[in-house]
Design a protein around this motif. Structure first.
Motif: not given
Length: 407
Positions: A271-275
């Motif tokens: 789960h990676c935050e966008d940008n």
């Protein structure tokens, strides 16, 4: 701070420096005896000593006298007076000093009458001991003799510092070896597992070959890093800072641990935050950090459980979390979690081995990045989250700000 408090604090730091030299209760050494002999000859004295003043005693490292002991009570020692001044202490006649008259070393027949002592002053300014000469008759010291004693004291301190640097270099090299050997274990486990799968299912050879190739490259890179590090005069860890894409690093992690998780029917979610911005870090060491944490999560989690890799951006910092559904931690575990060779209540769930070095190494690598790491668990059987805060920009000045985020 009162004067008394300041003196106590200075004494505590002085004793800390003394213990850092690791000189107390060591055997006689020719180098120190030669320094004592030089002082003896310069003053044409009867006795010479190199002493180190501990909390309540004085250890005699070099003893050119008839005194049969290698330590004396600090209160009875004249050399302990020499550390009270940064200059050379000269006492022409101890009988003229009221508080010395009753000293056992002065009062006995043939006791000390003349004394000269130069403090052994560390680079930090702490007088850890003294090089001393004495005679049983009153005397005096010339300016040349005093200067020579000061020079001898400096040579002794230089010797102590050289020994300290050598010992720290050896310790750093051993630590580097421990890190390298520990980091090689994970790719070796992947190679072993891939080989087992190929033996059972030859049709999987193509996919397993890529896994083996990736693991071999990781081992080679770690060995190359070790060789480069060992060739350096300064054995401190070297940071090769570059911009690192966390998304890309997470993908590589999944490829490396796919087989190990598959064997225990575990699922790794990313789960990676966008940008997400790139983080300035040492790519190899950051990879080692995440490898250690993910390896631990797989090792201590149950079959069929889920492990989450998460990354979010908070102003000037990157927050990375590795969360598992494993055995969790009790209060005692949390207290010793990041110490070397820590023995925890949790045990590997798939008969894996553990040497207790992984998390201490991980913490050291995080701190090299001026970051922090903490473990959060609600208790046994409730899983564990490891949370890392890393500065986006690698700067020494923001270390305190990072620490404040966990407080």
């Amino acid at each position: 701070m009162t004067t008394s408090e300041a003196l106590k604090e200075n004494e505590a730091r002085r004793l800390e420096k003394l213990r850092e030299y690791n000189i107390l209760d060591t055997h006689t050494e020719d180098t120190f005896d030669k320094m004592a002999l030089m002082a003896l000859q310069v003053f044409e004295a009867q006795s010479a000593f190199i002493t180190f003043v501990d909390e309540d005693r004085v250890f005699i490292k070099s003893n050119l006298s008839q005194l049969p002991h290698n330590e004396v009570d600090r209160r009875a020692s004249i050399s302990s007076i020499a550390i009270l001044d940064d200059e050379v202490t000269v006492i022409n006649d101890t009988n003229e000093i009221p508080f010395l008259k009753n000293s056992p070393l002065v009062a006995l027949d043939g006791g000390v009458r003349f004394f000269a002592g130069a403090p052994l002053k560390s680079p930090e300014g702490y007088n850890v001991g003294a090089v001393c000469v004495c005679s049983d008759e009153p005397g005096s010291a010339t300016a040349t003799q005093i200067e020579m004693l000061r020079i001898i004291a400096k040579i002794i301190v230089d010797k102590l510092e050289n020994k300290l640097r050598y010992r720290k270099n050896v310790e750093a090299q051993v630590n580097l070896m421990n890190i390298a050997l520990h980091e090689i274990k994970n790719p070796l486990a992947s190679i072993k597992l891939a080989n087992e799968i190929i033996q059972k299912d030859p049709s999987a050879a193509g996919r397993m070959t890529e896994m083996i190739k990736s693991s071999v490259i990781r081992i080679q890179n770690k060995l190359d890093e070790l060789l480069k590090q060992s060739e350096m005069e300064d054995k401190e860890m070297v940071m090769l800072i570059e911009e690192v894409d966390i998304n890309d690093m997470f993908k590589r992690l999944l490829n490396s641990f796919d087989l190990l998780a598959y064997r225990k029917n575990q699922v790794i979610e990313v789960h990676c935050e966008d940008n997400l911005p790139a983080v300035e870090a040492d790519r190899t060491k950051l990879s080692d950090i995440l490898h250690n944490l993910l390896s631990n999560a797989i090792k201590y989690s149950y079959h069929g459980s889920t492990i989450k890799l998460m990354a979010t951006h908070h102003e000037d910092y990157m927050r990375i979390e590795v969360k598992d559904e494993g055995q969790g931690l009790n209060r005692e575990d949390v207290g010793r979690l990041f110490t070397k060779f820590a023995k925890l209540s949790s045990k590997p769930t798939g008969k894996e081995t553990s040497n207790g070095l992984g998390l201490s190494i991980t913490k050291s690598l995080v701190e090299l990045h001026k970051g922090t790491i903490e473990a959060i668990s609600e208790g046994k059987e409730k899983g564990t989250s490891f949370i890392i805060l890393l500065p986006i920009k690698y700067k020494k000045e923001i270390e305190e700000e990072i620490n404040s985020l966990h407080s």
